[in-house]
Design a protein around this motif. Structure first.
Motif: not given
Length: 273
Positions: A127-129, A173-175, A190-191, A216-220
């Protein structure tokens, strides 16, 4: 688990808690595991003797005390193996139109300070935070973030280190959650999971379902708009005695022009904490 707790101060009032995992060959928790060739003391004597002969000195391996030289290892690995810090350059060539920093350009002051640990062990894997969930966790802690703090996301995924499930059983994590933290002045997040975003397979599934590249890799990729670093594959966040005000150092290895570098975060905990 790579847990290390050592008395630090002479009077035994401070404990060091290791918040990292190490580098292991053939580990199931790495899609690109390190290759490590171990050279023992006999190999060391032979190699050093050969090098000295190249320098014009008449020496053989047997001439070393007990015939033993220096043990060493040859490593082939990416800077994203083991516990590591991603630099802004990892996310894209620019941040808000400015050149993105590589790992050797990260200010050291970003990497030391007091940590805040947010508990997401209750989140479902894959899931996404969200930003609202981050704000809710901070409200539960009755804590207002300050510039210079580090924020660590505890998922409990480090308990799976060494297994294939480590790669797939964690929330990411989400964006918007990422941007929210950085907007509060946080430069390092950190995670304790394999990745900062959701598992690779989950992002691929969501992209295929929605035909939406924001999956695709929204947090990055939030790091293309706001400047921050992330630490992946941390460990032992559950060993910290409190959730705020934890002194931490997390200095990355300097690699010229690189997208990331290995890091060994360490928490310093007073006896009465």
């Amino acid at each position: 688990m790579w847990a290390t707790m050592t008395q630090f101060s002479p009077d035994g009032s401070t404990t060091l808690i290791d918040l990292s995992v190490g580098l292991e060959p053939d580990v199931d928790s790495e899609p690109f595991p390190p290759e490590i060739e171990y050279r023992d003391h006999d190999d060391g004597a032979a190699r050093l003797a050969a090098h000295l002969r190249e320098l014009g000195h008449d020496i053989e391996a047997a001439d070393f005390p007990d015939g033993h030289g220096l043990a060493s290892e040859d490593l082939t690995l990416i800077p994203h193996a083991g516990t590591h810090m991603d630099a802004p350059w990892h996310y894209g060539p620019t941040v808000d139109g400015e050149p993105a920093k590589t790992i050797d350009e990260i200010p050291l002051e970003w990497c030391t300070g007091e940590a805040v640990i947010l508990d997401f062990t209750w989140k479902e894997p894959r899931s996404e935070i969200s930003a609202d969930e981050v704000r809710s966790q901070l409200e539960d802690l009755d804590h207002e973030l300050s510039p210079g703090e580090l924020v660590f996301i505890e998922t409990g995924a480090d308990e799976l280190w060494g297994t294939p499930e480590y790669l797939t059983a964690f929330p990411g994590m989400g964006a918007e959650a990422t941007k929210y933290l950085v907007e509060q002045g946080i430069k390092v997040i950190g995670t304790d999971a394999y990745g900062f975003d959701k598992p690779f397979d989950e992002m691929g599934r969501r992209f295929a379902e929605a035909d939406d590249d924001s999956e695709l890799w929204p947090a990055h990729f939030a790091g293309r708009d706001i400047e921050y670093c992330q630490i992946e594959k941390m460990a032992n966040l559950d060993a910290l005695p409190r959730r705020t005000g934890v002194p931490v150092t997390a200095f990355p290895v300097t690699i010229e022009d690189a997208s990331g570098g290995w890091v060994r975060p360490v928490a310093f905990v007073e006896e009465d904490a």
